[in-house]
Design an enzyme around this catalytic site. Sequence first.
Site, PDB file in Angstrom:
ATOM      1  N   LYS A  53      60.996 -17.077  49.537  1.00  0.00           N
ATOM      2  CA  LYS A  53      61.433 -16.492  50.836  1.00  0.00           C
ATOM      3  C   LYS A  53      61.083 -17.428  51.887  1.00  0.00           C
ATOM      4  O   LYS A  53      61.636 -17.564  52.823  1.00  0.00           O
ATOM      5  CB  LYS A  53      61.279 -14.945  50.844  1.00  0.00           C
ATOM      6  N   GLN A  97      56.572  -6.919  50.602  1.00  0.00           N
ATOM      7  CA  GLN A  97      57.263  -6.924  49.218  1.00  0.00           C
ATOM      8  C   GLN A  97      56.648  -5.717  48.121  1.00  0.00           C
ATOM      9  O   GLN A  97      55.514  -5.558  48.176  1.00  0.00           O
ATOM     10  CB  GLN A  97      56.442  -8.414  48.578  1.00  0.00           C
ATOM     11  N   ASP A 120      64.586  -5.708  55.710  1.00  0.00           N
ATOM     12  CA  ASP A 120      64.804  -5.382  54.239  1.00  0.00           C
ATOM     13  C   ASP A 120      65.877  -4.069  54.141  1.00  0.00           C
ATOM     14  O   ASP A 120      66.540  -4.064  53.301  1.00  0.00           O
ATOM     15  CB  ASP A 120      63.544  -4.942  53.630  1.00  0.00           C
TER      16      ASP A 120
HETATM   17  N1  GUN Z   1      61.095  -6.141  45.368  1.00  0.00           N
HETATM   18  C1  GUN Z   1      62.087  -6.447  44.836  1.00  0.00           C
HETATM   19  N2  GUN Z   1      63.329  -6.793  45.604  1.00  0.00           N
HETATM   20  C2  GUN Z   1      62.629  -6.461  46.779  1.00  0.00           C
HETATM   21  C3  GUN Z   1      63.341  -6.937  47.911  1.00  0.00           C
HETATM   22  O1  GUN Z   1      64.495  -7.033  48.297  1.00  0.00           O
HETATM   23  N3  GUN Z   1      62.513  -6.556  49.222  1.00  0.00           N
HETATM   24  C4  GUN Z   1      61.463  -6.345  48.812  1.00  0.00           C
HETATM   25  N4  GUN Z   1      60.484  -6.216  49.969  1.00  0.00           N
HETATM   26  N5  GUN Z   1      60.505  -6.098  47.877  1.00  0.00           N
HETATM   27  C5  GUN Z   1      61.477  -6.542  46.735  1.00  0.00           C
END
Ligand code: GUN
Length: 285
Positions: A53, A97, A120
């Site tokens: 990311k 995350q 998100d």
């Molecule tokens: N863990 C697995 N997928 C995601 C996501 O799309 N965003 C976040 N913040 N954590 C995750």
Amino acid sequence: MPAKLIDGKKIAHFYRNSIAEEVKQLKQEGVVPGLAVIQAGENPASQTYVRMKRKTCEEMGIYSVLIEYDDNVSEKELLGKIDQLNQDPSIHGILVQLPLPEGIQTENVIDQISPDKDVDGFHPVNIGRMMIGKDAFLPCTPFGILKMLEYENIQLGGRHAVVVGRSNIVGKPAGQLLLRENATVTYCHSKTENLSSYTKDADILISAAGRAKFIHGNDIKPGAVVIDVGMNRDEDGKLCGDIDFESALDIAGYITPVPGGVGPMTITMLMFNTVKSARRSLLEA
Ligand code: GUN
């Protein structure tokens, strides 16, 4: 005829070009889009996702900051940091995350993020707005799936979409977004009886169950659009999806590979949401 591959990398590239243009435009107007990423604990998969990311942010000219904690971080500390980022004008998006270390209530942490910086799309306010069709930050994976289907000109209205998996992050919102596009939606999950009777009737099949290769070609309707959100390891330790790709390839009309399908689109929509938030901050200034 084998299914057409839906190339997530190619489609991500297409959308990233226009997002990068918007970043340039925003910079000319005096705003650098900024994303804060909170990573708590040492989950190797999470660390990989976070790295990807942040790398994408860098490629697109988006400022990103990583805030790392060990497994022992307290909920209070996380909530305090989020509060501080909520107030920080250089930060337009806050991403925590998941999963979080044991003992931390994920719900409390997500609730602390300002809905205006919730790139998100996990905050209850954004989920609610999405469900009633108002402008909202849409959760990145379902949003990315929608964009892939749009890119491929796949008709959704009136068609039967079957979503396997009911997580708050993928399954539930994916069904809602398809419903918004006038698909007829069926949700299946680990307690569903006779799963294949549903998958065999799907014009659009989305699997986000996290079980390696558990949907086979003979569980799929000939010509169906198959979107595989799974990120699993097979018996040889190789990355694979929920769909048994080999057998599905001869049956489906369209199919996403793993890797190189949904994954690149998830990150792209995170960039989209961050830039959208930066644009909004300018409009509200
Ligand atoms: N863990 C697995 N997928 C995601 C996501 O799309 N965003 C976040 N913040 N954590 C995750």
